[in-house]
Design an enzyme around this catalytic site. Sequence first.
Site, PDB file in Angstrom:
ATOM      1  N   GLY A 186     -24.613 -27.649 -26.345  1.00  0.00           N
ATOM      2  CA  GLY A 186     -24.803 -28.493 -25.171  1.00  0.00           C
ATOM      3  C   GLY A 186     -23.511 -28.817 -24.439  1.00  0.00           C
ATOM      4  NE  ARG A 238     -26.692 -39.091 -22.203  1.00  0.00           N
ATOM      5  CZ  ARG A 238     -27.416 -39.570 -23.206  1.00  0.00           C
ATOM      6  NH1 ARG A 238     -27.601 -40.878 -23.314  1.00  0.00           N
ATOM      7  NH2 ARG A 238     -27.948 -38.765 -24.092  1.00  0.00           N
ATOM      8  N   GLY A 262     -36.183 -40.205 -31.624  1.00  0.00           N
ATOM      9  CA  GLY A 262     -37.501 -39.777 -32.056  1.00  0.00           C
ATOM     10  C   GLY A 262     -37.987 -40.606 -33.228  1.00  0.00           C
ATOM     11  CE1 TYR A 297      19.458 -25.433 -22.996  1.00  0.00           C
ATOM     12  CE2 TYR A 297      19.485 -27.114 -21.283  1.00  0.00           C
ATOM     13  CZ  TYR A 297      19.087 -25.872 -21.734  1.00  0.00           C
ATOM     14  OH  TYR A 297      18.325 -25.059 -20.919  1.00  0.00           O
TER      15      TYR A 297
END
Length: 449
Positions: free
Chosen positions: A10, A14, A140, A383
């Site tokens: 799915g 929402r 359900g 660096y």
Amino acid sequence: MVIVAVLAAGRGTRMKSSLPKVLHPLGGRSLVEWVLHQVNPLQPQRQFVIIGYAGDAVRSALKDYPALEFVEQREQLGTGHAVQQLLPYLKDYEGHLLVLNGDVPLLRVETLAHLLQVHQERGNAATILTAQISNPQGYGRVICDSQNILKQIIEDRDCTTAQKQNRRINAGVYCFHWPQLAAVLPHLQSNNDQQEYYLTDAVNALNPVMVVDVEDYEEILGVNDRAQLATAYQILQNRTKQAWMKAGVTLIDPASTTIEDTVELAADVVIEPQTHLRGATRIGSGSHIGPGCLIENSTIGERVTVRYSVITDSQIADDSEIGPFAHIRQQSVVGDHCRVGNFVELKKAHFGSHTKASHLAYLGDATLGDRVNIGAGTITANYDGVRKHQTHIGSGTKTGSNSVLVAPVTLGKNVTVAAGSTVTDDVPDNALVIARSRQVIKPDWQPKD
């Protein structure tokens, strides 16, 4: 013998996101990874993930799970339709199938093991996980007799007013005897409001079917929106923090603290408020962490104090003191009895024993010996605009305030660097290095108009 299928096809509209719902993060894992994490102890014979929306993204996110088999559900026509996709893969299978949802992340492995045990011992055609909750709206309903034998499952939208009063709900977690399920799957109909093929219709067609109530209804809570995602996170946090407190860890303010379940804490650790522990973090006995700390994928030794600091991907040895306001990152290693103090940043730095950088320093790509003392304002200039370079500082060396060590550079043992120096060349043992311009004073000087 059991095979597991996780429904993960799915979109999750929402969630209001382009990210598939099952990939939304929840405390260090995605929703579907939580489901897989709880399944692994069951040692399933095979594991299927049924994908659909953004299936390639789901495959990629689960690339570290080599045992998974992905099955594509081209159209998302319901849970029954999803399980129908397994029919070609399980033609000769005679065992059991455990069906889980990829958006139900809170199930405990003990619950799944009990469900499977009941299913196999009773010889059921199907066994379903249920819960009794005070407000079952949206779920359900499960209707069964006094022996927990299923009579009927009805989707919430299809329930009558009387059926909606039933508080036993379907958790969407099923064990099936596969040959019996496979016989009814091809005959499912979409005669419902959503015109979908419900897996519950297959359950209703099987016999016998038993229901098993989960003791803690929070285990079966699904995640359908951001609010439910936050609720699930709080539940997981409560479980984790309760377990650690029972194991001898002190949490001064549990509500303001977060601890991912991948973290390991020894007894007698104290966690102050506003502290967050993430990833593969290990903290040794007697350490005091916080307040206001973030520690991620790091190992903290015993009797270490860390205050108002951030530590990532690093190691701190016993009896060291970190903070306040230190930042230790990217494979740094701090030895025992060290101090990394106020506004000190370490990046790929290695400290020997009893070494201190008490305040206002940056040490990157640096190796420091034992009993080194770093003065305030010392930095390693690591660096050059193209590459990073190493700085080596020998044991017993001291740097004065506002020193710059221009890498690549090596300082020997017992070196003293004068304050304000910019060191560009290697320095031998037992030397004093002064690398700064001589001060010039011009008395009675005024700027010209």
